[in-house]
Design a protein around this motif. Structure first.
Motif, mmCIF file in Angstrom:
data_model
loop_
_atom_site.group_PDB
_atom_site.id
_atom_site.type_symbol
_atom_site.label_atom_id
_atom_site.label_comp_id
_atom_site.label_asym_id
_atom_site.label_seq_id
_atom_site.Cartn_x
_atom_site.Cartn_y
_atom_site.Cartn_z
ATOM 1 N N TYR A 94 0.827 -1.211 0.000
ATOM 2 C CA TYR A 94 0.000 0.000 0.000
ATOM 3 C C TYR A 94 0.859 1.258 0.000
ATOM 4 C CZ TYR A 94 -3.986 -3.035 0.791
ATOM 5 O OH TYR A 94 -4.939 -4.011 0.640
ATOM 6 N N ASN A 95 2.068 1.147 0.534
ATOM 7 C CA ASN A 95 2.964 2.294 0.592
ATOM 8 C C ASN A 95 4.038 2.261 -0.486
ATOM 9 O OD1 ASN A 95 1.721 3.447 2.923
ATOM 10 N ND2 ASN A 95 2.762 1.916 4.184
ATOM 11 N N GLN A 96 3.982 1.262 -1.357
ATOM 12 C CA GLN A 96 4.950 1.167 -2.447
ATOM 13 C C GLN A 96 4.367 1.771 -3.718
ATOM 14 O OE1 GLN A 96 5.636 -3.195 -2.271
ATOM 15 N NE2 GLN A 96 7.799 -2.683 -2.038
ATOM 16 N N SER A 97 5.250 2.286 -4.550
ATOM 17 C CA SER A 97 4.831 2.757 -5.871
ATOM 18 C C SER A 97 4.723 1.567 -6.822
ATOM 19 C CB SER A 97 5.855 3.745 -6.417
ATOM 20 O OG SER A 97 7.088 3.068 -6.688
ATOM 21 N N ALA A 98 4.048 1.789 -7.940
ATOM 22 C CA ALA A 98 3.976 0.737 -8.958
ATOM 23 C C ALA A 98 5.381 0.348 -9.417
ATOM 24 C CB ALA A 98 3.133 1.215 -10.136
ATOM 25 N N LYS A 99 6.261 1.338 -9.523
ATOM 26 C CA LYS A 99 7.638 1.065 -9.938
ATOM 27 C C LYS A 99 8.343 0.145 -8.944
ATOM 28 C CE LYS A 99 11.425 1.647 -12.363
ATOM 29 N NZ LYS A 99 11.558 1.039 -13.710
ATOM 30 N N ASP A 100 8.192 0.429 -7.661
ATOM 31 C CA ASP A 100 8.817 -0.414 -6.640
ATOM 32 C C ASP A 100 8.282 -1.846 -6.702
ATOM 33 O OD1 ASP A 100 10.356 1.673 -5.682
ATOM 34 O OD2 ASP A 100 8.923 2.214 -4.111
ATOM 35 N N ILE A 101 6.980 -1.973 -6.865
ATOM 36 C CA ILE A 101 6.368 -3.302 -6.945
ATOM 37 C C ILE A 101 6.884 -4.040 -8.175
ATOM 38 C CG2 ILE A 101 4.187 -4.551 -7.217
ATOM 39 C CD1 ILE A 101 2.857 -2.208 -5.674
ATOM 40 N N SER A 102 7.017 -3.317 -9.274
ATOM 41 C CA SER A 102 7.494 -3.949 -10.510
ATOM 42 C C SER A 102 8.928 -4.448 -10.366
ATOM 43 C CB SER A 102 7.398 -2.980 -11.692
ATOM 44 O OG SER A 102 8.409 -1.992 -11.652
ATOM 45 N N LEU A 103 9.756 -3.713 -9.651
ATOM 46 C CA LEU A 103 11.154 -4.121 -9.484
ATOM 47 C C LEU A 103 11.252 -5.447 -8.745
ATOM 48 C CD1 LEU A 103 12.839 -0.695 -8.633
ATOM 49 C CD2 LEU A 103 13.027 -2.005 -10.772
ATOM 50 N N ASP A 104 10.365 -5.656 -7.783
ATOM 51 C CA ASP A 104 10.326 -6.930 -7.067
ATOM 52 C C ASP A 104 9.915 -8.061 -8.007
ATOM 53 O OD1 ASP A 104 10.509 -8.449 -4.603
ATOM 54 O OD2 ASP A 104 8.323 -8.573 -4.664
ATOM 55 N N MET A 105 8.917 -7.813 -8.861
ATOM 56 C CA MET A 105 8.495 -8.810 -9.841
ATOM 57 C C MET A 105 9.636 -9.128 -10.803
ATOM 58 S SD MET A 105 4.707 -7.477 -10.959
ATOM 59 C CE MET A 105 3.377 -7.152 -9.802
ATOM 60 N N ILE A 106 10.292 -8.095 -11.293
ATOM 61 C CA ILE A 106 11.381 -8.278 -12.259
ATOM 62 C C ILE A 106 12.512 -9.093 -11.646
ATOM 63 C CG2 ILE A 106 13.188 -7.054 -13.543
ATOM 64 C CD1 ILE A 106 11.040 -4.745 -13.809
ATOM 65 N N ARG A 107 12.799 -8.828 -10.378
ATOM 66 C CA ARG A 107 13.852 -9.578 -9.696
ATOM 67 C C ARG A 107 13.510 -11.074 -9.647
ATOM 68 N NH1 ARG A 107 14.375 -6.295 -6.007
ATOM 69 N NH2 ARG A 107 12.821 -7.102 -4.546
ATOM 70 N N GLU A 108 12.256 -11.391 -9.350
ATOM 71 C CA GLU A 108 11.865 -12.804 -9.272
ATOM 72 C C GLU A 108 11.838 -13.466 -10.647
ATOM 73 O OE1 GLU A 108 9.566 -13.229 -5.101
ATOM 74 O OE2 GLU A 108 8.292 -13.245 -6.888
ATOM 75 N N LEU A 109 11.570 -12.694 -11.684
ATOM 76 C CA LEU A 109 11.550 -13.225 -13.046
ATOM 77 C C LEU A 109 12.955 -13.401 -13.610
ATOM 78 C CD1 LEU A 109 8.628 -10.995 -14.313
ATOM 79 C CD2 LEU A 109 8.539 -13.497 -14.227
ATOM 80 N N ASN A 110 13.826 -12.452 -13.342
ATOM 81 C CA ASN A 110 15.162 -12.457 -13.955
ATOM 82 C C ASN A 110 16.236 -13.110 -13.098
ATOM 83 O OD1 ASN A 110 14.353 -11.205 -16.304
ATOM 84 N ND2 ASN A 110 14.973 -9.163 -15.662
ATOM 85 N N ILE A 111 16.132 -12.944 -11.786
ATOM 86 C CA ILE A 111 17.181 -13.433 -10.887
ATOM 87 C C ILE A 111 16.743 -14.684 -10.141
ATOM 88 C CG2 ILE A 111 18.619 -12.846 -8.888
ATOM 89 C CD1 ILE A 111 18.409 -9.896 -9.819
ATOM 90 N N GLY A 112 15.542 -14.660 -9.594
ATOM 91 C CA GLY A 112 15.051 -15.846 -8.916
ATOM 92 C C GLY A 112 14.248 -15.506 -7.676
ATOM 93 N N ILE A 113 13.570 -16.516 -7.163
ATOM 94 C CA ILE A 113 12.737 -16.387 -5.978
ATOM 95 C C ILE A 113 13.593 -16.693 -4.756
ATOM 96 C CG2 ILE A 113 10.732 -17.336 -4.767
ATOM 97 C CD1 ILE A 113 9.558 -17.958 -7.566
#
Length: 292
Positions: A94-113
């Protein structure tokens, strides 16, 4: 992780999910490893080689559980990144921007969970509430669009009771998402053929992914809608699954089990004129096209 084109794919499943706290029901904690393993082995013997696992982090995703399932059953399992719907979000977003949320998604897609050897393969399941799109749900869609731009990975969505499909597409269009990389989930929970035809016309894929959930919508009506889509030569835009989420959905616990789609629903389709070619399209070719 890549799709194994030699077998069928279930496009929308949960192999470890825990919504028990939100729903105050232990049945919503699907984590019975031995029972799930047995069902996956049976499913693989029927030609299902791939499962798109759409549980994300705050729905009880457990990558170690999935790693063990893959090793013990031989099932090819693709994991997801994202956030579900209002009521099931981490307080953090709720306190994160869309950009911040996207960076977390990108990390899990490109680097790993984190704490696993696995990467996410898609963005999902991201959703909208019943007949409503909350501000935070819209922010998650914006983040998903950013992650899609960065990685090229497909987006799998959640419709609550088959509502808000048009609104989801409108929002993804606003963010300039290539709709050929989008699949809309839970399109098979009400009489909504006009909406389904509209969604397909926009260029996305649709999911009949609650097969067997007759308390929501009877399978005979799912069969009828799929036959209508077949007459219009649109089954190449459709994928199938069961969306098993509860302990009581497993066969040994009195449910239909993962094999129901193959053992009982597919024969119903064939009795109503759906060909083997159509079934291969929905369960093999189309999932490979989207998730490869």
């Amino acid at each position: 992780m890549a799709i194994d084109i030699s077998g069928y794919t279930y496009c929308h499943e949960h192999l470890h999910i825990d919504l028990s706290k939100q729903k105050n029901d232990i049945d919503c904690r699907l984590n019975q490893y031995e029972l799930i393993s047995e069902e996956l082995i049976a499913l693989k013997s029927r030609g299902v080689f791939n499962i798109i696992e759409v549980t994300n982090r705050f729905m009880g995703r457990n990558p170690q559980f999935i790693e063990n399932l893959t090793k013990d059953t031989g099932m090819n399992i693709l994991l997801s990144t994202g956030h579900y719907i209002e009521g099931f979000f981490s307080p953090l977003i709720y306190n994160q921007s869309a950009k911040d949320i996207s960076l977390d998604m990108i990390r899990e897609l490109n680097i790993g969970i984190k704490d696993s050897h696995l990467k996410a393969s898609l963005i999902g399941e991201i959703g909208s509430s019943n007949n409503h799109f909350s501000t935070t749900e819209k922010k998650v869609f914006e983040a998903a669009a950013m992650a899609h731009y960065e990685t090229g990975k497909p987006i799998s969505t959640h419709l609550s009771l088959s509502t808000m499909g048009r609104e989801q597409i409108a929002l993804l269009k606003k963010f300039n998402v290539n709709l050929s990389a989008v699949t809309i989930g839970h399109c098979d929970l009400r009489d909504n053929l006009d909406d389904i035809l509209w969604l397909i016309d926009q260029g996305c894929y649709i999911q009949f992914d609650t097969i067997g959930k007759n308390n929501y919508y009877p399978d005979k009506k799912r069969v009828a809608m799929l036959c209508e889509l077949g007459k219009r030569q649109l089954l190449d835009r459709v994928m199938l699954s069961m969306d098993i989420t509860r302990r009581s959905h497993l066969k040994v616990n009195g449910g239909l089990g993962f094999c129901y789609l193959i053992d009982e629903f597919i024969p119903q389709l064939k009795l109503n004129g759906i060909t083997e070619q159509h079934i291969d399209q929905m369960l093999k070719i189309t999932p490979y096209t989207l998730f490869k």
